[in-house]
Write an enzyme that holds these catalytic residues in place. Structure first.
Site, PDB file in Angstrom:
ATOM      1  N   CYS A   2       0.855  -1.269  -0.016  1.00 41.07           N
ATOM      2  CA  CYS A   2      -0.085   0.066   0.027  1.00 41.07           C
ATOM      3  C   CYS A   2       0.922   1.354   0.045  1.00 41.07           C
ATOM      4  O   CYS A   2       2.153   1.222   0.378  1.00 41.07           O
ATOM      5  CB  CYS A   2      -0.818   0.143   1.252  1.00 41.07           C
ATOM      6  SG  CYS A   2      -1.646  -1.529   1.727  1.00 41.07           S
ATOM      7  N   ARG A  27       2.738   0.548  -8.045  1.00 38.98           N
ATOM      8  CA  ARG A  27       2.914  -0.532  -6.916  1.00 38.98           C
ATOM      9  C   ARG A  27       1.580  -1.199  -6.861  1.00 38.98           C
ATOM     10  O   ARG A  27       1.563  -2.541  -6.462  1.00 38.98           O
ATOM     11  CB  ARG A  27       3.132   0.021  -5.814  1.00 38.98           C
ATOM     12  CG  ARG A  27       4.274   1.028  -5.603  1.00 38.98           C
ATOM     13  CD  ARG A  27       4.268   1.883  -4.078  1.00 38.98           C
ATOM     14  NE  ARG A  27       4.114   1.033  -3.073  1.00 38.98           N
ATOM     15  CZ  ARG A  27       5.217   0.463  -2.494  1.00 38.98           C
ATOM     16  NH1 ARG A  27       6.490   0.813  -2.970  1.00 38.98           N
ATOM     17  NH2 ARG A  27       4.937   0.174  -1.376  1.00 38.98           N
ATOM     18  N   TRP A  74      -3.743  -2.055  -0.804  1.00 36.10           N
ATOM     19  CA  TRP A  74      -3.701  -3.486  -1.291  1.00 36.10           C
ATOM     20  C   TRP A  74      -4.344  -4.102  -0.383  1.00 36.10           C
ATOM     21  O   TRP A  74      -3.765  -4.376   0.756  1.00 36.10           O
ATOM     22  CB  TRP A  74      -2.318  -3.560  -1.681  1.00 36.10           C
ATOM     23  CG  TRP A  74      -1.889  -4.831  -1.959  1.00 36.10           C
ATOM     24  CD1 TRP A  74      -1.502  -5.800  -0.896  1.00 36.10           C
ATOM     25  CD2 TRP A  74      -1.910  -5.629  -3.149  1.00 36.10           C
ATOM     26  NE1 TRP A  74      -1.150  -7.320  -1.817  1.00 36.10           N
ATOM     27  CE2 TRP A  74      -1.592  -6.917  -2.809  1.00 36.10           C
ATOM     28  CE3 TRP A  74      -2.276  -5.333  -4.742  1.00 36.10           C
ATOM     29  CZ2 TRP A  74      -1.494  -7.909  -3.940  1.00 36.10           C
ATOM     30  CZ3 TRP A  74      -1.983  -6.292  -5.754  1.00 36.10           C
ATOM     31  CH2 TRP A  74      -1.813  -7.612  -5.260  1.00 36.10           C
ATOM     32  N   ASN A  98      -0.008   0.860   6.759  1.00 31.22           N
ATOM     33  CA  ASN A  98       0.314  -0.089   5.633  1.00 31.22           C
ATOM     34  C   ASN A  98       0.857  -1.427   6.527  1.00 31.22           C
ATOM     35  O   ASN A  98       1.396  -0.772   7.637  1.00 31.22           O
ATOM     36  CB  ASN A  98       1.905   0.366   4.914  1.00 31.22           C
ATOM     37  CG  ASN A  98       1.378   1.152   3.653  1.00 31.22           C
ATOM     38  OD1 ASN A  98       0.068   1.241   3.462  1.00 31.22           O
ATOM     39  ND2 ASN A  98       2.266   1.583   3.242  1.00 31.22           N
ATOM     40  N   GLY A  99       0.687  -2.617   6.266  1.00 34.16           N
ATOM     41  CA  GLY A  99       1.339  -3.615   7.226  1.00 34.16           C
ATOM     42  C   GLY A  99       0.432  -4.474   7.733  1.00 34.16           C
ATOM     43  O   GLY A  99      -0.858  -4.420   7.241  1.00 34.16           O
ATOM     44  N   GLU A 476      11.154 -24.612 -12.599  1.00 31.09           N
ATOM     45  CA  GLU A 476      11.124 -23.236 -12.327  1.00 31.09           C
ATOM     46  C   GLU A 476      12.310 -22.117 -12.977  1.00 31.09           C
ATOM     47  O   GLU A 476      11.915 -21.168 -13.549  1.00 31.09           O
ATOM     48  CB  GLU A 476      10.726 -23.022 -11.007  1.00 31.09           C
ATOM     49  CG  GLU A 476      10.937 -21.530 -10.542  1.00 31.09           C
ATOM     50  CD  GLU A 476       9.633 -20.437 -11.293  1.00 31.09           C
ATOM     51  OE1 GLU A 476       8.776 -21.161 -11.799  1.00 31.09           O
ATOM     52  OE2 GLU A 476       9.760 -19.406 -10.899  1.00 31.09           O
ATOM     53  N   LYS A 480      11.998 -19.521 -15.870  1.00 32.81           N
ATOM     54  CA  LYS A 480      12.564 -17.982 -15.699  1.00 32.81           C
ATOM     55  C   LYS A 480      13.568 -17.574 -16.607  1.00 32.81           C
ATOM     56  O   LYS A 480      13.362 -16.749 -17.306  1.00 32.81           O
ATOM     57  CB  LYS A 480      13.386 -17.900 -14.392  1.00 32.81           C
ATOM     58  CG  LYS A 480      12.428 -17.971 -13.189  1.00 32.81           C
ATOM     59  CD  LYS A 480      11.633 -16.544 -12.800  1.00 32.81           C
ATOM     60  CE  LYS A 480      10.468 -16.807 -13.385  1.00 32.81           C
ATOM     61  NZ  LYS A 480       9.174 -17.400 -12.560  1.00 32.81           N
ATOM     62  N   GLU A 483      11.619 -17.368 -20.446  1.00 33.19           N
ATOM     63  CA  GLU A 483      10.715 -16.079 -20.572  1.00 33.19           C
ATOM     64  C   GLU A 483      11.330 -14.927 -20.608  1.00 33.19           C
ATOM     65  O   GLU A 483      10.708 -13.990 -20.994  1.00 33.19           O
ATOM     66  CB  GLU A 483       9.430 -16.316 -19.212  1.00 33.19           C
ATOM     67  CG  GLU A 483       9.931 -15.796 -17.995  1.00 33.19           C
ATOM     68  CD  GLU A 483       8.801 -15.872 -16.911  1.00 33.19           C
ATOM     69  OE1 GLU A 483       7.532 -15.504 -17.432  1.00 33.19           O
ATOM     70  OE2 GLU A 483       8.783 -16.255 -15.726  1.00 33.19           O
ATOM     71  N   HIS A 499      16.412 -41.089 -20.983  1.00 36.02           N
ATOM     72  CA  HIS A 499      15.409 -41.325 -21.539  1.00 36.02           C
ATOM     73  C   HIS A 499      15.009 -40.398 -22.996  1.00 36.02           C
ATOM     74  O   HIS A 499      13.862 -40.510 -23.478  1.00 36.02           O
ATOM     75  CB  HIS A 499      13.933 -41.762 -20.816  1.00 36.02           C
ATOM     76  CG  HIS A 499      14.043 -42.636 -19.878  1.00 36.02           C
ATOM     77  ND1 HIS A 499      14.200 -43.995 -20.263  1.00 36.02           N
ATOM     78  CD2 HIS A 499      14.202 -42.521 -18.634  1.00 36.02           C
ATOM     79  CE1 HIS A 499      14.196 -44.483 -19.211  1.00 36.02           C
ATOM     80  NE2 HIS A 499      14.296 -43.745 -17.919  1.00 36.02           N
ATOM     81  N   LYS A 598       1.192 -10.063 -17.388  1.00 33.86           N
ATOM     82  CA  LYS A 598       1.387 -10.445 -15.992  1.00 33.86           C
ATOM     83  C   LYS A 598       0.115 -11.465 -15.274  1.00 33.86           C
ATOM     84  O   LYS A 598       0.462 -12.342 -14.809  1.00 33.86           O
ATOM     85  CB  LYS A 598       1.353  -9.218 -15.074  1.00 33.86           C
ATOM     86  CG  LYS A 598       1.387  -9.541 -13.401  1.00 33.86           C
ATOM     87  CD  LYS A 598       3.056 -10.092 -13.161  1.00 33.86           C
ATOM     88  CE  LYS A 598       3.116 -10.468 -11.818  1.00 33.86           C
ATOM     89  NZ  LYS A 598       4.223 -11.642 -11.731  1.00 33.86           N
TER      90      LYS A 598
HETATM   91  C1  AGP Z   1       5.738 -16.964 -14.493  1.00 35.21           C
HETATM   92  O1  AGP Z   1       6.841 -16.282 -14.210  1.00 35.21           O
HETATM   93  C2  AGP Z   1       4.712 -16.368 -15.010  1.00 35.21           C
HETATM   94  N1  AGP Z   1       4.259 -15.140 -14.717  1.00 35.21           N
HETATM   95  C3  AGP Z   1       3.587 -17.256 -15.336  1.00 35.21           C
HETATM   96  O2  AGP Z   1       3.906 -18.536 -15.606  1.00 35.21           O
HETATM   97  C4  AGP Z   1       2.445 -17.393 -14.134  1.00 35.21           C
HETATM   98  O3  AGP Z   1       3.142 -18.036 -13.147  1.00 35.21           O
HETATM   99  C5  AGP Z   1       1.067 -17.938 -14.663  1.00 35.21           C
HETATM  100  O4  AGP Z   1       0.588 -17.206 -15.801  1.00 35.21           O
HETATM  101  C6  AGP Z   1       0.233 -18.282 -13.630  1.00 35.21           C
HETATM  102  O5  AGP Z   1      -0.196 -16.792 -13.088  1.00 35.21           O
HETATM  103  P1  AGP Z   1      -1.254 -16.881 -11.626  1.00 35.21           P
HETATM  104  O6  AGP Z   1       0.001 -17.120 -10.561  1.00 35.21           O
HETATM  105  O7  AGP Z   1      -1.316 -15.430 -11.472  1.00 35.21           O
HETATM  106  O8  AGP Z   1      -2.242 -17.549 -11.882  1.00 35.21           O
END
Ligand code: AGP
Length: 603
Positions: A2, A27, A74, A98-99, A476, A480, A483, A499, A598
């Protein structure tokens, strides 16, 4: 999280505060509000939604006065709404915060018993009641009230009884005082101050400030005087938004120790060797026969870690499925299967559709979500919030770490309800307490990671290998890298290499292996022999003090020793950093990589 902005001076204070709040918009927030004192009268305007909504309200019903505090919220306690928006007013006092206040339920009960009436679901309103109930100067009243409060907070307070004074206080959440000859300012973040001043005092833990036009007095909340010299901020406005970091992703990786503290806050109980998860009917939920975890992307990787934890600690059969697959399958599901959805945004279309389909079959839905009152949270029967704070970089970092923490909390809670030994639960609870520090130590690998990034920046393809808890970490790490750097990367269960993927290994191909200590360490080492024999470039993520790994790997990045179940948390950190630095060397748009959003709200 926030945003807080306060202004006292000889100008229309609410305009200055609204302008400051706009500078914190990046933010993320879900409601906003401003309070002023004018002619001895306190006035508040609040609105759910964006600042444009608040601005519209202020146009229709302006706020006069030369003192104001404002807030962008938030949501953490209570959904986004006009009533839950800050500032919160009680009597002559108005507060923004905030918090998280850990003991707010106890305080609320105590205040209610004394006749206090609450108008919101927030923990903040408790602070307003506590201050309003004290006698003395505003400074003394805030001091007395805060002696009752436990938790993380940054607050700003004004009162119609002292219309030229703002009080700021902080414990764990950031708060900065801006100094100007003719005015005083408060903000939770530097960008809100830069159009007024570059001369600031950054409050430290347990400190408060009395702010008046051209005057600031800093002291400890317990009353001890503090002598603090102001400092001059050299950052540009853009770099200030990122807290001086080059990208939001870098800032968010470094926020992870703090984010974990927020996820754990008030939830651990070593004494009872268990965890407390706000209102979740654990005994009932733990009776299910099966858990179906579902999610997308990074959240799916967190779910894979969660399955291992739940199986081991709670001895419940668990499956994990990609939400985009689950929604179109005909899984055998009904009231006996708990669907556990994991999502940062709470808006991912596939995950939302998967839980709606599961609901139709009669399955109870529990979700692990970051964004309060998001669609997935609303659609679920029960929610466990991660409290990671807004994540702006498209590449998920602190969201993943806090999801794993939340799933570990659930696994302990379910485990205790299903016979998990008290001693093991205690060990894990104590282990969780050390995670913020361990992540801080793991972040110190950044220098070593940058050297490795130089070596692999031009790779065509990178293979990530891991077993057990290391397997989701490998997935993961690969996600990273691909992407944000656009280098092809694949995560594999190390035992699967023979395999198929072994065909890819030739001289110099980077192979990143998760080789932290644990029951499968020796197996991982055998897999490494296969890579070494084919002259792959081995980069090992290993536990500090491991002497064996150096003989096998070309590069070793060390992470702190921990319980193997918590190892995914520390092992993921250097992989996030590696993806970031490779991408930075390649000059990609790290915070908004091509083709990605996002929040994926379409199928
Ligand atoms: C990961 O870095 C991505 N931004 C993407 O895989 C993300 O985790 C996925 O779209 C799921 O999003 P969510 O956690 O908001 O559901």
């Amino acid at each position: 999280m926030c945003g807080i902005v306060g202004f006292v001076g000889n100008a229309e204070a609410s305009d200055n505060v609204l302008d400051g709040l706009r500078r914190l918009e990046y933010r993320g927030y879900d409601s906003a509000g401003i309070a002023t004192v004018c002619d001895g009268k306190l006035d508040v305007r609040r609105r759910k939604g964006k600042l444009a909504e608040l601005a519209k309200l202020l146009k229709a019903e302006p706020l006069k006065g030369d003192i104001a505090i404002g807030h962008t919220r938030w949501a953490t306690h209570g959904k986004p709404s006009d009533e839950n928006a800050h500032p919160h007013r009680v009597g002559d006092v108005v507060v923004v915060h905030n918090g998280i206040i850990e003991n707010y339920l106890d305080l609320k009960a105590e205040l209610a018993a004394q006749g206090a009436k609450f108008e919101s679901e927030t923990d903040t309103e408790v602070i307003a009641h506590l201050i309003a109930g004290q006698k003395g100067t505003l400074e003394e009243r805030v001091r007395k009230a805060l002696s009752r409060v436990r938790g993380a907070y940054a607050i700003a307070v004004i009162s119609s009884s002292e219309p030229d004074t703002m009080i700021a206080a902080k414990n764990a959440s950031p708060l900065i005082i801006g100094l100007r000859d003719d005015a005083g300012l408060i903000a939770s973040d530097i960008p809100a101050l830069l159009s007024h001043t570059r001369k600031v005092i950054v409050l430290e833990e347990g400190e408060m400030a009395v702010v008046q036009p051209g005057k600031v007095k800093v002291s400890k909340i317990n009353g001890e005087p503090v002598n603090r010299e102001p400092r001059i901020i050299e950052w540009s406005a853009v770099s200030a938004e990122k807290g001086g970091h080059k990208h939001f992703m870098h800032k968010e990786m470094h926020e992870q120790p703090r984010a974990v503290i927020d996820t754990l806050r008030g939830r651990l109980s070593s004494h009872e060797a268990t965890v407390q998860l706000e209102g979740l009917p654990i005994d009932k939920l733990a009776k299910v026969q099966r858990i179906m975890l579902t999610a997308c992307g990074t959240s799916w990787h967190a779910s894979l870690v969660g399955r291992l934890m739940l199986e081991e600690l709670a001895r419940i059969g668990c499956e994990v499925d990609l939400a985009s697959e689950l929604r179109y399958r005909s899984p055998m599901m009904g009231p006996e299967t708990l669907v556990l959805a994991v999502s940062q945004s709470g808006e991912t279309a596939d995950t939302l559709a998967a839980i709606k389909a599961a609901k139709e079959k009669g399955s109870p839905i529990l979700s692990v979500v970051n964004v309060v009152d998001s669609s997935i949270a609303r659609e679920s029967d029960h929610v466990l919030y991660t409290h990671a704070g807004p994540e702006i970089g498209v590449a998920s970092t602190k969201a993943f770490i806090t999801q794993v923490i939340a799933l570990q909390l659930l696994a302990i809670a379910f485990g205790r309800a299903r016979g998990l030994a008290e001693s093991r639960a205690k060990q894990l609870v104590e282990g969780l307490r050390t995670v913020p520090l361990l992540i801080e130590q793991a972040l110190k690998s950044e220098k070593a990671v940058m050297d490795v990034a130089q070596k692999i920046r031009n790779a065509r393809s990178v293979l990530y290998l891991g077993r057990g808890f290391g397997y989701p970490v490998a997935l993961e790490g690969a996600l990273k890298l691909k992407e944000i750097s656009y280098i092809h990367a694949e995560g594999y269960a190390a035992g699967e290499m023979k395999h198929g993927p072994i065909a890819l290994i030739e001289k110099g191909v980077p192979v990143i292996v998760i080789a932290t200590q644990g029951p499968l360490y020796d197996k991982v080492i055998s897999n490494l022999q296969e890579v070494k024999a084919r002259e792959g470039h081995i980069i090992a993520i290993a536990t500090e003090g491991d002497r064996q790994i150096g003989r096998m790997a070309d590069d070793v990045i060390s992470v702190p020793d921990t319980d193997p179940m918590l190892a995914p948390l520390v092992a993921t950190i250097p992989l996030q950093l590696l993806a970031y630095h490779v991408a930075d060397l390649r000059g990609t748009d790290i915070d908004q990589p091509r083709n990605l959003a996002k929040s994926v709200t379409v199928e």
